[in-house]
Design a protein around this motif. Structure first.
Motif, PDB file in Angstrom:
ATOM      1  N   GLN A  50      40.724  28.265  36.181  1.00  0.00           N
ATOM      2  CA  GLN A  50      40.150  28.173  37.531  1.00  0.00           C
ATOM      3  C   GLN A  50      38.632  28.075  37.521  1.00  0.00           C
ATOM      4  O   GLN A  50      38.020  27.767  38.542  1.00  0.00           O
ATOM      5  CB  GLN A  50      40.586  29.385  38.370  1.00  0.00           C
ATOM      6  CG  GLN A  50      42.082  29.379  38.659  1.00  0.00           C
ATOM      7  CD  GLN A  50      42.491  30.618  39.429  1.00  0.00           C
ATOM      8  OE1 GLN A  50      42.652  31.683  38.853  1.00  0.00           O
ATOM      9  NE2 GLN A  50      42.637  30.489  40.739  1.00  0.00           N
ATOM     10  N   CYS A 107      46.207  32.117  46.241  1.00  0.00           N
ATOM     11  CA  CYS A 107      45.538  31.717  45.009  1.00  0.00           C
ATOM     12  C   CYS A 107      44.130  31.263  45.369  1.00  0.00           C
ATOM     13  O   CYS A 107      43.949  30.533  46.346  1.00  0.00           O
ATOM     14  CB  CYS A 107      46.318  30.567  44.359  1.00  0.00           C
ATOM     15  SG  CYS A 107      45.560  29.953  42.842  1.00  0.00           S
ATOM     16  N   LEU A 108      43.138  31.696  44.588  1.00  0.00           N
ATOM     17  CA  LEU A 108      41.750  31.328  44.893  1.00  0.00           C
ATOM     18  C   LEU A 108      41.529  29.820  44.814  1.00  0.00           C
ATOM     19  O   LEU A 108      40.579  29.307  45.389  1.00  0.00           O
ATOM     20  CB  LEU A 108      40.786  32.063  43.954  1.00  0.00           C
ATOM     21  CG  LEU A 108      40.720  33.589  44.122  1.00  0.00           C
ATOM     22  CD1 LEU A 108      39.775  34.191  43.085  1.00  0.00           C
ATOM     23  CD2 LEU A 108      40.292  33.985  45.524  1.00  0.00           C
ATOM     24  N   HIS A 149      51.452  35.338  37.889  1.00  0.00           N
ATOM     25  CA  HIS A 149      50.724  34.238  38.537  1.00  0.00           C
ATOM     26  C   HIS A 149      49.595  33.739  37.624  1.00  0.00           C
ATOM     27  O   HIS A 149      49.420  32.534  37.428  1.00  0.00           O
ATOM     28  CB  HIS A 149      50.168  34.740  39.884  1.00  0.00           C
ATOM     29  CG  HIS A 149      49.350  33.742  40.635  1.00  0.00           C
ATOM     30  ND1 HIS A 149      49.736  33.214  41.845  1.00  0.00           N
ATOM     31  CD2 HIS A 149      48.144  33.170  40.354  1.00  0.00           C
ATOM     32  CE1 HIS A 149      48.812  32.352  42.261  1.00  0.00           C
ATOM     33  NE2 HIS A 149      47.833  32.310  41.378  1.00  0.00           N
ATOM     34  N   GLU A 150      48.868  34.700  37.038  1.00  0.00           N
ATOM     35  CA  GLU A 150      47.735  34.327  36.177  1.00  0.00           C
ATOM     36  C   GLU A 150      48.205  33.704  34.861  1.00  0.00           C
ATOM     37  O   GLU A 150      47.611  32.733  34.382  1.00  0.00           O
ATOM     38  CB  GLU A 150      46.835  35.535  35.905  1.00  0.00           C
ATOM     39  CG  GLU A 150      46.197  36.150  37.144  1.00  0.00           C
ATOM     40  CD  GLU A 150      45.555  35.141  38.075  1.00  0.00           C
ATOM     41  OE1 GLU A 150      45.001  34.138  37.593  1.00  0.00           O
ATOM     42  OE2 GLU A 150      45.621  35.348  39.294  1.00  0.00           O
ATOM     43  N   HIS A 153      48.903  30.168  35.270  1.00  0.00           N
ATOM     44  CA  HIS A 153      47.679  29.357  35.235  1.00  0.00           C
ATOM     45  C   HIS A 153      47.310  28.975  33.798  1.00  0.00           C
ATOM     46  O   HIS A 153      46.866  27.860  33.535  1.00  0.00           O
ATOM     47  CB  HIS A 153      46.488  30.133  35.806  1.00  0.00           C
ATOM     48  CG  HIS A 153      46.313  30.027  37.289  1.00  0.00           C
ATOM     49  ND1 HIS A 153      46.087  28.834  37.935  1.00  0.00           N
ATOM     50  CD2 HIS A 153      46.306  30.975  38.261  1.00  0.00           C
ATOM     51  CE1 HIS A 153      45.949  29.053  39.243  1.00  0.00           C
ATOM     52  NE2 HIS A 153      46.079  30.352  39.471  1.00  0.00           N
TER      53      HIS A 153
HETATM   54 ZN    ZN Z   1      46.003  31.381  41.226  1.00  0.00          ZN
END
Ligand code: ZN
Length: 189
Positions: A50, A107-108, A149-150, A153
């Motif tokens: 991210q 999510c950012l 979730h991470e 990614h």
């Molecule tokens: Zn995320």
């Protein structure tokens, strides 16, 4: 240093992270910057992808979230979640140890987009911490969700990939708008 958080449509979000073999000064710097960036954005987790780094590194801190409980077990014993935060996970491996449940996620990289996602409610995690030491724990609730979730990614997987077909359809316009805005931003660079 606060880093720009890449949004959906940026190709870096689809990159699989390579393993980190050594905690170099650059990696230590990246960890510190990722924490700063995550706190500034009021997120509970942030993955290296991210912020444009395709490596197996994520930072997590659920200690400010009081309305969604987390559980933690160390060596089979219940442990204090807040005392275990903040958490940097390097080369994490996750194994499900409970059935999937649905709960809301954001999510950012997807501002203002939320959806219920099915994930195992409890997972076993093995990783290296920011010091390069091996850590092992079992977690549940929000922390388990954040970890999964991470870790997704880190493999180029986004929460939209785990949404129901109906939900994705419902969000189709928002997702397409975000993707196109990101592409437009990228073509200006
Ligand atoms: Zn995320």
């Amino acid at each position: 240093m606060i880093l720009p958080v890449l949004k959906y449509g940026h190709p870096a979000l689809r990159q699989r992270g390579s393993r980190i073999e050594k905690i170099t000064p650059e990696i230590a710097r990246l960890i510190a910057d990722m924490f700063e960036t995550m706190y500034a954005a009021r997120g509970v987790g942030l993955a290296a992808q991210q912020v444009g780094h395709a490596v197996q590194l994520t930072v997590i801190d659920v200690s400010e979230i009081t309305d969604r409980p987390s559980t933690l077990h160390l060596d089979g014993q219940p442990a204090d979640v807040r005392g275990f935060m903040p958490l940097a996970l390097i080369n994490p491996e996750v194994k499900a140890v409970a059935d999937p449940t649905a709960a809301p996620e954001g999510c950012l990289s997807f501002p203002e987009i939320y959806a219920e996602i099915l994930r195992p409610d409890s997972v076993q995690v093995v990783a290296l911490n920011a010091e390069g030491e091996r850590i092992e724990f079992q977690c549940g609730g929000l922390l388990a969700r954040a970890v999964q979730h991470e870790v997704d990614h880190l493999h180029g997987i986004l929460f939209i990939d785990r949404m129901s077909r109906e939900k994705k359809q419902e969000l189709k316009v928002e997702l397409e708008d975000l993707r196109l805005a990101t592409k437009a931003e990228l073509s200006k660079e």
